[in-house]
Scaffold this motif. Structure first.
Motif, PDB file in Angstrom:
ATOM      1  N   ILE A 255      -2.134   2.958 -12.950  1.00 32.62           N
ATOM      2  CA  ILE A 255      -0.904   3.201 -13.722  1.00 32.62           C
ATOM      3  C   ILE A 255      -0.048   4.257 -13.037  1.00 32.62           C
ATOM      4  CG2 ILE A 255      -0.019   4.150 -15.885  1.00 32.62           C
ATOM      5  CD1 ILE A 255      -2.189   2.674 -17.328  1.00 32.62           C
ATOM      6  N   HIS A 256      -0.680   5.268 -12.531  1.00 30.51           N
ATOM      7  CA  HIS A 256       0.024   6.302 -11.772  1.00 30.51           C
ATOM      8  C   HIS A 256       0.821   5.680 -10.639  1.00 30.51           C
ATOM      9  CE1 HIS A 256      -0.294  10.159  -9.149  1.00 30.51           C
ATOM     10  NE2 HIS A 256       0.887  10.010  -9.718  1.00 30.51           N
ATOM     11  N   PHE A 257       0.148   4.779  -9.924  1.00 28.56           N
ATOM     12  CA  PHE A 257       0.795   4.112  -8.794  1.00 28.56           C
ATOM     13  C   PHE A 257       2.011   3.291  -9.253  1.00 28.56           C
ATOM     14  CE2 PHE A 257       1.164   0.358  -6.057  1.00 28.56           C
ATOM     15  CZ  PHE A 257       1.462   0.989  -4.867  1.00 28.56           C
ATOM     16  N   ILE A 258       1.761   2.505 -10.334  1.00 31.61           N
ATOM     17  CA  ILE A 258       2.855   1.649 -10.822  1.00 31.61           C
ATOM     18  C   ILE A 258       4.063   2.482 -11.236  1.00 31.61           C
ATOM     19  CG2 ILE A 258       3.521   0.068 -12.690  1.00 31.61           C
ATOM     20  CD1 ILE A 258       0.614  -0.951 -12.620  1.00 31.61           C
ATOM     21  N   VAL A 259       3.790   3.563 -11.960  1.00 30.62           N
ATOM     22  CA  VAL A 259       4.875   4.438 -12.402  1.00 30.62           C
ATOM     23  C   VAL A 259       5.648   4.979 -11.205  1.00 30.62           C
ATOM     24  CG1 VAL A 259       5.344   6.673 -13.452  1.00 30.62           C
ATOM     25  CG2 VAL A 259       3.852   5.057 -14.612  1.00 30.62           C
ATOM     26  N   SER A 260       4.906   5.394 -10.174  1.00 27.31           N
ATOM     27  CA  SER A 260       5.563   5.950  -8.985  1.00 27.31           C
ATOM     28  C   SER A 260       6.469   4.917  -8.332  1.00 27.31           C
ATOM     29  CB  SER A 260       4.520   6.410  -7.970  1.00 27.31           C
ATOM     30  OG  SER A 260       3.601   7.256  -8.599  1.00 27.31           O
ATOM     31  N   VAL A 261       5.959   3.692  -8.234  1.00 27.92           N
ATOM     32  CA  VAL A 261       6.766   2.643  -7.606  1.00 27.92           C
ATOM     33  C   VAL A 261       8.027   2.394  -8.424  1.00 27.92           C
ATOM     34  CG1 VAL A 261       6.839   0.195  -7.014  1.00 27.92           C
ATOM     35  CG2 VAL A 261       4.804   1.532  -6.506  1.00 27.92           C
ATOM     36  N   ILE A 262       7.869   2.359  -9.753  1.00 27.60           N
ATOM     37  CA  ILE A 262       9.038   2.129 -10.619  1.00 27.60           C
ATOM     38  C   ILE A 262      10.079   3.222 -10.397  1.00 27.60           C
ATOM     39  CG2 ILE A 262       9.830   2.124 -13.018  1.00 27.60           C
ATOM     40  CD1 ILE A 262       7.202   0.761 -13.762  1.00 27.60           C
ATOM     41  N   ILE A 263       9.601   4.459 -10.356  1.00 29.33           N
ATOM     42  CA  ILE A 263      10.542   5.581 -10.175  1.00 29.33           C
ATOM     43  C   ILE A 263      11.275   5.458  -8.838  1.00 29.33           C
ATOM     44  CG2 ILE A 263      10.701   8.062  -9.797  1.00 29.33           C
ATOM     45  CD1 ILE A 263       8.557   8.378 -11.930  1.00 29.33           C
ATOM     46  N   ALA A 264      10.500   5.200  -7.775  1.00 30.60           N
ATOM     47  CA  ALA A 264      11.120   5.086  -6.450  1.00 30.60           C
ATOM     48  C   ALA A 264      12.168   3.984  -6.466  1.00 30.60           C
ATOM     49  CB  ALA A 264      10.057   4.788  -5.407  1.00 30.60           C
ATOM     50  N   PHE A 265      11.835   2.864  -7.104  1.00 24.68           N
ATOM     51  CA  PHE A 265      12.757   1.740  -7.170  1.00 24.68           C
ATOM     52  C   PHE A 265      14.058   2.138  -7.865  1.00 24.68           C
ATOM     53  CE2 PHE A 265      14.242  -1.982  -9.604  1.00 24.68           C
ATOM     54  CZ  PHE A 265      14.586  -2.782  -8.538  1.00 24.68           C
ATOM     55  N   PHE A 266      13.911   2.831  -9.009  1.00 28.32           N
ATOM     56  CA  PHE A 266      15.126   3.207  -9.733  1.00 28.32           C
ATOM     57  C   PHE A 266      15.958   4.243  -8.984  1.00 28.32           C
ATOM     58  CE2 PHE A 266      13.380   0.944 -13.323  1.00 28.32           C
ATOM     59  CZ  PHE A 266      14.541   0.351 -13.793  1.00 28.32           C
ATOM     60  N   VAL A 267      15.280   5.123  -8.279  1.00 24.96           N
ATOM     61  CA  VAL A 267      16.034   6.108  -7.497  1.00 24.96           C
ATOM     62  C   VAL A 267      16.870   5.384  -6.445  1.00 24.96           C
ATOM     63  CG1 VAL A 267      15.839   7.943  -5.798  1.00 24.96           C
ATOM     64  CG2 VAL A 267      14.494   8.047  -7.876  1.00 24.96           C
ATOM     65  N   VAL A 268      16.282   4.367  -5.816  1.00 26.40           N
ATOM     66  CA  VAL A 268      17.019   3.654  -4.773  1.00 26.40           C
ATOM     67  C   VAL A 268      18.222   2.922  -5.356  1.00 26.40           C
ATOM     68  CG1 VAL A 268      16.895   1.773  -3.105  1.00 26.40           C
ATOM     69  CG2 VAL A 268      15.058   3.449  -3.228  1.00 26.40           C
ATOM     70  N   ILE A 269      18.023   2.236  -6.503  1.00 26.42           N
ATOM     71  CA  ILE A 269      19.145   1.404  -6.983  1.00 26.42           C
ATOM     72  C   ILE A 269      20.197   2.172  -7.779  1.00 26.42           C
ATOM     73  CG2 ILE A 269      17.795  -0.744  -6.990  1.00 26.42           C
ATOM     74  CD1 ILE A 269      17.900  -0.483 -10.091  1.00 26.42           C
ATOM     75  N   SER A 270      19.839   3.339  -8.319  1.00 27.25           N
ATOM     76  CA  SER A 270      20.814   3.990  -9.201  1.00 27.25           C
ATOM     77  C   SER A 270      21.565   5.112  -8.502  1.00 27.25           C
ATOM     78  CB  SER A 270      20.108   4.534 -10.434  1.00 27.25           C
ATOM     79  OG  SER A 270      19.198   5.521 -10.012  1.00 27.25           O
ATOM     80  N   ARG A 271      21.984   4.846  -7.274  1.00 22.28           N
ATOM     81  CA  ARG A 271      22.630   5.890  -6.506  1.00 22.28           C
ATOM     82  C   ARG A 271      23.946   6.336  -7.128  1.00 22.28           C
ATOM     83  NH1 ARG A 271      22.923   3.650  -1.396  1.00 22.28           N
ATOM     84  NH2 ARG A 271      25.115   3.193  -1.521  1.00 22.28           N
ATOM     85  N   HIS A 272      24.853   5.358  -7.350  1.00 26.44           N
ATOM     86  CA  HIS A 272      26.197   5.736  -7.801  1.00 26.44           C
ATOM     87  C   HIS A 272      26.209   6.392  -9.173  1.00 26.44           C
ATOM     88  CE1 HIS A 272      28.102   4.297  -4.274  1.00 26.44           C
ATOM     89  NE2 HIS A 272      27.420   3.174  -4.356  1.00 26.44           N
ATOM     90  N   PRO A 273      25.552   5.782 -10.182  1.00 28.06           N
ATOM     91  CA  PRO A 273      25.581   6.447 -11.493  1.00 28.06           C
ATOM     92  C   PRO A 273      25.017   7.861 -11.450  1.00 28.06           C
ATOM     93  CG  PRO A 273      24.174   4.489 -11.519  1.00 28.06           C
ATOM     94  CD  PRO A 273      24.908   4.475 -10.250  1.00 28.06           C
TER      95      PRO A 273
END
Lengths: 441, 243
Positions: free
Chosen positions: A124-142
């Protein structure tokens, strides 16, 4: 062993997210993903070594802090307080989100009918980390917009600074520290800090929502301001031209008087002299293409008119001779206006940049329609003797350093999205011509 | 062959006529008549009398009517789609691009240029006119007219057409590239003068120079190269032999 690898991978993702988020916050786009990923991996390994070797988990936070702050040095004009603020923001936000998500997922897992294994937490730790990294990459402009709004509003800035600092303290306490003082705090206030962390998370979330709302309003205001300014520029330009014309009229009467005198006395030599000294030079004034810009009034789409007037006025200011050719009224454009503006902005920016560097310094813009097509043509003088017409549209091509090549690449991408748009590029030294042709559908 | 001059200023008209006669004599360009007029009806009436392709030298601004010459050009185009139109004008406030496109004018000559520069420009136009009339197949334009695009390009200038993404083509000549919507199949069907040498390339047969087996590419006269697929090598060799 497997669990350690999974944990390490999770830490790496989190490390990369920290770096990425921080770089986005300070607006330093020059480190590409290709560079950030190895950087993140190297940094995570370093952290693991330091923390396990020293036995002090609080190094985690301290080292990360220093690392981010030193990354901040890459960016010029970034004050220390801002840099610290962004570092805090990146650390606290990501850690809190990670914590809350982890708890949430664990709770969900326990409710679910799956068995709980020893490794469940790690996965779960791993999954959460991946989710966070993903959102950081896509939510640059906002993210950039929201933080900008927070900084612009002094109150929110100070409040969030305070909250983030408090958050850092809580994080320190929660890392299960080994230093005497901190471990005392952990034993004493561990549970309280936990609750405080949750409260902080929701406080920051609310602040985000408020500032998100603020950015929207602010954007509207800014857009209004910009269009006002453009209109003002346009009006000033018109006034200046009118003055020029008035001055010329005044001179013209004097010229006539001088000629009259010459004719009266039948002094051919004097007439000839006046013609060469006074009359002939006025031809240049009449051919002055500054007046061309008035023709933009034939475009009935205000956004396009204002983009053109701003770009062309800027070109004139850089001593580029601008010729405008709009023979008839343009009532509408047969594609989304925004896409068209992007296209012509790219074309004009490139053309002006190139014209400024050339010897002829000439820029010609034509905008007209025939029975079945609309044409927008930009023609500029250019320095190069040869141009590889295919290469200029490739992604990383650039005549000089700068974004030129990239601009043309995205222009081509825009054109490709619309079937009825044709893009033509011609180079006959020293003129470079680009034509957008829009077929009527 | 016939030459039309549309100009309202008597002196300038005479001057231009002399200039044209001088150039024609120098290069021995034959013509039936030079029609100098200030009335557009005179031109329209005489179009049916012309043999071969005429050339029109038009002043844009006539009697302070800014667009007169331009309107005349549009009128001429209704009766004569292939004649050469040259605009002669002092009205430099009007850049020529839109005119050139709208009536496919050959070029635009500024009256206020120094004499020898002007002379050279007229000379060029008249030579082009002569060349156009001598050529066996004067109308060699490659025309694409689909729902999405309208193109008209002199065929002899085309080097090759290449696919460039789904339903996107790049037409390449020595001095320009056109990106437009279409398929190679359509282009191949539209004009038999192309040779399919690769899955995604159509090449102008007239431009072929030699085949290079090592790179599996055919080189064009301009020095550009186009890939050839194994299956189509024989066709390319055939085309090269046919030259």
């Amino acid at each position: 062993m497997n669990m350690i690898i999974i944990d390490l991978a999770a830490f790496t993702f989190i490390g990369i997210s920290h770096i990425l988020l921080y770089l986005q916050l300070i607006r330093y786009p020059r480190l590409s993903l290709k560079l950030v990923i190895p950087l993140g991996i190297a940094f995570t390994i370093l952290l693991v070594i330091v923390v396990t070797a020293s036995g002090y988990p609080e190094f985690n936070i301290i080292l990360l802090m220093f690392f981010l702050l030193s990354l901040g040095l890459l960016k010029k004009n970034l004050s220390f307080s801002k840099s610290l603020y962004f570092a805090l923001f990146s650390m606290v936000a990501i850690t809190l989100v990670k914590m809350v998500l982890f708890e949430l997922f664990m709770a969900l897992f326990i409710v679910s009918p799956f068995h709980l294994y020893v490794w469940t937490g790690n996965v779960i730790h791993f999954i959460v980390s991946v989710i966070i990294a993903f959102f950081v990459v896509i939510s640059r402009h906002p993210v950039q917009k929201i933080t900008q709004a927070i900084i612009d509003s002094r109150f929110l800035y100070r409040l969030s600074y305070f909250l983030l600092a408090a958050g850092l303290m809580i994080l320190f306490i929660l890392t299960v520290p080994a230093a005497n003082l901190l471990s005392f705090f952990y034993e004493e206030y561990g549970t309280a800090s936990y609750i405080a962390a949750y409260i902080l998370f929701f406080l920051l979330l609310i602040m985000m929502l408020i500032s998100f709302h603020l950015t929207k309003e602010q954007m509207l205001v800014e857009q209004q301001k910009r269009s006002d300014r453009e209109l003002l520029d346009y009006v000033q330009k018109l006034e200046r031209m009118h003055e020029d014309l008035a001055a010329f009229r005044h001179d013209y009467i004097n010229i006539l008087l001088a000629l009259d005198e010459g004719i009266r006395t039948k002094n051919l030599a004097q007439i000839e002299k006046i013609y060469h000294d006074v009359v002939a030079p006025t031809a240049e004034l009449l051919n002055n293409h500054e007046l061309d810009i008035v023709k933009l009034s034939r475009i009935a789409i205000p956004e396009i008119k204002s983009v053109l007037s701003v770009k062309l006025a800027a070109a004139q200011q850089q001593q580029v001779k601008v010729l405008v050719d709009i023979p008839d009224k343009i009532e509408n454009i047969r594609m989304p206006v925004l896409a068209f503006i992007r296209m012509i902005s790219i074309l004009l920016d490139n053309a002006v940049e190139e014209a400024v560097r050339s010897t002829e310094k000439m820029l010609q813009v034509a905008f007209f329609e025939t029975e079945d097509c609309q044409y927008f043509v930009v023609r500029n003088s250019c320095k190069a003797q040869t141009v590889d017409l295919r290469k200029i549209y490739e992604k990383h091509y650039s005549e000089k350093e700068g974004m030129r090549g990239y601009g043309l690449f995205s222009l081509k991408r825009l054109v490709e999205k619309m079937n009825h748009v044709t893009l033509e590029t011609t180079f006959v030294a020293p003129y470079f011509t680009q034509t957008i042709m829009i077929k009527r559908q | 062959m016939s030459i039309f001059i549309f100009e309202d200023d008597v002196f300038q008209a005479q001057h231009l006529k002399n200039l044209v006669e001088e150039i024609c004599e120098k290069h021995q360009i034959p013509f039936d008549f030079i029609e100098v007029t200030r009335k557009e009806e005179r031109i329209i009436e005489k179009i049916p009398l012309t043999t071969y392709i005429p050339i029109y030298l038009l002043d844009i601004e006539i009697k302070s009517e800014e667009y007169k010459g331009f309107q005349v050009a549009q009128e001429i185009r209704k009766y004569d789609p292939s004649g050469l139109i040259v605009f002669v004008t002092t009205h430099s406030e009007f850049a020529p691009i839109s005119y050139q496109y709208m009536v496919s004018a050959l070029t635009f000559i500024d009256k206020s240029l120094p004499y020898h520069e002007r002379y050279e420009l007229f000379e060029k136009c008249l030579l082009r006119y002569d060349e156009r009339n001598r050529a066996d197949s004067p109308a060699d334009d490659f025309i694409v007219n689909t729902e999405y695009t309208s193109l008209r390009i002199p065929f002899h200038s085309i080097e090759y057409i290449q696919t460039d993404g789904p339903h996107r083509l790049a037409l390449v000549t020595e001095e320009r590239v056109i990106y437009f919507y279409g398929t190679l199949k359509e282009m191949e069907m539209a004009d038999g003068r192309f040779l399919r040498c690769h899955q995604s390339f159509l090449v102008n047969k007239e431009k072929l120079s030699f085949y290079e087996p090592k790179q599996r590419a055919v080189f064009l006269k301009s020095g550009a190269s186009v890939p050839v697929s194994r299956r189509l090598v024989s066709k390319v060799r055939q085309a090269l032999k046919g030259e």
